[in-house]
Design a protein around this motif. Structure first.
Motif, mmCIF file in Angstrom:
data_model
loop_
_atom_site.group_PDB
_atom_site.id
_atom_site.type_symbol
_atom_site.label_atom_id
_atom_site.label_comp_id
_atom_site.label_asym_id
_atom_site.label_seq_id
_atom_site.Cartn_x
_atom_site.Cartn_y
_atom_site.Cartn_z
ATOM 1 N N GLU A 29 0.822 -1.189 -0.011
ATOM 2 C CA GLU A 29 0.024 -0.072 -0.110
ATOM 3 C C GLU A 29 1.004 1.169 -0.049
ATOM 4 O O GLU A 29 0.746 2.043 -0.768
ATOM 5 C CB GLU A 29 -0.938 -0.158 1.372
ATOM 6 N N LEU A 30 2.066 1.096 0.702
ATOM 7 C CA LEU A 30 3.046 2.143 0.777
ATOM 8 C C LEU A 30 3.450 2.480 -0.656
ATOM 9 O O LEU A 30 3.466 3.616 -1.132
ATOM 10 C CB LEU A 30 4.198 2.028 1.544
ATOM 11 N N ASP A 31 3.725 1.493 -1.424
ATOM 12 C CA ASP A 31 4.272 1.526 -2.664
ATOM 13 C C ASP A 31 3.055 2.226 -3.817
ATOM 14 O O ASP A 31 3.378 2.913 -4.533
ATOM 15 C CB ASP A 31 4.767 0.272 -3.372
ATOM 16 N N MET A 32 2.060 1.687 -3.538
ATOM 17 C CA MET A 32 0.800 2.104 -4.337
ATOM 18 C C MET A 32 0.441 3.633 -4.189
ATOM 19 O O MET A 32 0.353 4.380 -5.142
ATOM 20 C CB MET A 32 -0.413 1.236 -4.104
ATOM 21 N N ASN A 33 0.653 4.087 -2.935
ATOM 22 C CA ASN A 33 0.238 5.347 -2.583
ATOM 23 C C ASN A 33 1.482 6.284 -3.181
ATOM 24 O O ASN A 33 1.291 7.543 -3.507
ATOM 25 C CB ASN A 33 -0.030 5.753 -0.977
ATOM 26 N N SER A 34 2.636 5.936 -3.106
ATOM 27 C CA SER A 34 3.764 6.858 -3.508
ATOM 28 C C SER A 34 3.655 7.018 -5.007
ATOM 29 O O SER A 34 4.435 8.166 -5.386
ATOM 30 C CB SER A 34 5.157 5.788 -3.216
ATOM 31 N N PHE A 35 2.907 6.260 -5.896
ATOM 32 C CA PHE A 35 3.129 6.404 -7.315
ATOM 33 C C PHE A 35 1.633 6.403 -7.747
ATOM 34 O O PHE A 35 1.187 5.644 -8.386
ATOM 35 C CB PHE A 35 3.927 5.248 -7.961
ATOM 36 N N ALA A 36 0.785 7.378 -7.237
ATOM 37 C CA ALA A 36 -0.560 7.384 -7.365
ATOM 38 C C ALA A 36 -0.808 7.700 -8.711
ATOM 39 O O ALA A 36 -2.037 7.385 -9.167
ATOM 40 C CB ALA A 36 -1.201 8.442 -6.489
ATOM 41 N N ASP A 37 0.049 8.115 -9.569
ATOM 42 C CA ASP A 37 -0.470 8.635 -11.111
ATOM 43 C C ASP A 37 0.113 7.491 -11.822
ATOM 44 O O ASP A 37 0.153 7.917 -13.091
ATOM 45 C CB ASP A 37 0.484 9.899 -11.458
#
Length: 395
Positions: A29-37
């Motif tokens: 989830e941290l990774d997904m949120n870090s690259f939201a675009d």
């Protein structure tokens, strides 16, 4: 390396994944949120949910159950003078895997290399850093708890420049490099590496729809081929025999079904002239492209031989399928198409180590040496000659 110890590591790691599933999901989830675009294709590759973790666990257990690739006798010969000559399988040594943002590779690809006795260096995409480093921690915990050096599976946190230096100068003494990614990565590695490279090439998979076929089957296979857009076994091109009965009606049905699934349909002038909902493009470079997107390309061909010629010219050498009722035609197609996997009346989505029964794969090789298609543990060995004498000399 003792097979029992390798099995213990793999099963221990499977248990650790199960016990630490919430933390794996949190890291992802941290990774997904870090690259939201990210685009949808990247999100699909990066996302780890409970099903993906379960898939990693299942893959580890499958690989653990497989025969040991190490130490298989390929040849055994004793000369008249008593000199005993044996050829056995041995590990490559150290394998470097450079891969896109797919955390499951950290588990499944490394497991196949480890089962074959190899040391594994992992270099994943920056988008999956938190997930990958945590999965590597679990790898190293399983190794340590079973008496292995934790450096047997190692994650490389390198910059772009450091990675390029590693490839050019072999700063980590690797024996094989496996690049899994786009054309730019693969081309750079193959052009600059000083050690052998196993190319896990692009998909860009083709289907040929024969004039003698079950068109209901064809649309099922086309839709299944686009069910996931981010995978290398997705379908990108459909070549339709121009003599297909009720051609306009069938093409209309194909396009309507694809549109209902949110898939854009493009095609050349001949295809677009059949049905106005096909977006026309006559740029031949599109035929080389792996879309990794909700997009598919249609073209009309004169016959099967034209389809074979197009596939061999433009595809990535990964997978190709013929949809036909004619078994003789299917055999000709499958013999002449130069791809790692060829299909008769089945979806390209089956090109996968797990689906082929070899368990997890380190890559799907599109080159002919040393092996082609899904590379499981059994393919990640080389060979060595062992010669036993008693003072033998050659006269």
């Amino acid at each position: 390396m003792a097979i029992s110890k390798k099995i213990s590591v793999l099963l221990n790691l499977a248990d650790l994944l199960a016990k630490n599933k919430p933390e794996i999901l949190r890291k992802n989830e941290l990774d997904m949120n870090s690259f939201a675009d990210m685009d949808e294709s990247m999100k699909d590759r990066l996302k780890v949910d409970e099903n993906k973790v379960d898939g990693m666990i299942r893959s580890l257990r499958e690989v653990a159950e497989q025969d040991d690739p190490e130490g298989k006798i390929l040849y055994d010969f004793t000369r008249e003078d008593g000199l005993h000559i044996v050829n056995r399988t041995v590990p490559f040594g150290t394998i470097l895997i450079i891969y896109e943002s797919r955390p499951d590779v950290t588990i499944e690809a490394a497991a196949t290399a480890f089962k074959a006795g190899n040391r594994i260096l992992l270099k994943g995409g920056k988008e999956s850093f938190n997930t990958n480093t945590y999965l590597t921690e679990l790898w190293q915990r399983a190794l340590s708890e079973n008496g292995f050096d934790t450096h047997f599976v190692e994650y490389l946190n390198l910059s772009r420049d450091e990675t390029q230096k590693l490839i050019k100068e072999n700063t980590h003494n690797v024996d094989i490099i496996i690049p899994r990614g786009g054309d730019n990565l693969i081309n750079f590695v193959t052009e600059n590496s000083s050690v052998p490279v196993i190319v896990s090439g692009r998909g860009n998979n083709f289907m040929y729809v024969d004039d003698d076929c079950d068109t209901e089957m064809a649309i099922r296979l086309i839709l299944n081929g686009k069910k996931r857009i981010s995978v290398c076994n997705a379908l990108d091109k459909v070549l339709i025999n121009k003599n297909l009965p009720e051609l306009k009606e069938k093409v209309s049905d194909f396009v309507s079904e694809l549109h209902s699934k949110g898939i854009d349909v493009w095609g050349d002038k001949k295809a677009a002239s059949i049905y106005s909902e096909i977006k026309e493009t006559n740029d031949k470079m599109v035929l080389f492209e792996e879309f990794m997107a909700p997009k598919i390309y249609f073209s009309l061909v004169e016959n099967m031989n034209d389809a074979i010629e197009m596939i061999n010219r433009y595809s990535g050498g990964h997978s190709a399928v013929i949809v036909t009722n004619d078994a003789e035609k299917a055999d000709t197609f499958m013999q002449k198409v130069d791809c790692a996997a060829v299909y008769h009346n089945a979806s390209t989505r089956f090109t996968d180590g797990g689906q082929f029964g070899v368990g997890g794969e380190i890559a799907i090789s599109t080159q002919k040496l040393h092996f082609r298609g899904p590379l499981g543990a059994q393919e990640l060995v080389t060979n060595k000659w062992f010669v036993y004498g008693k003072g033998h000399v050659r006269e």
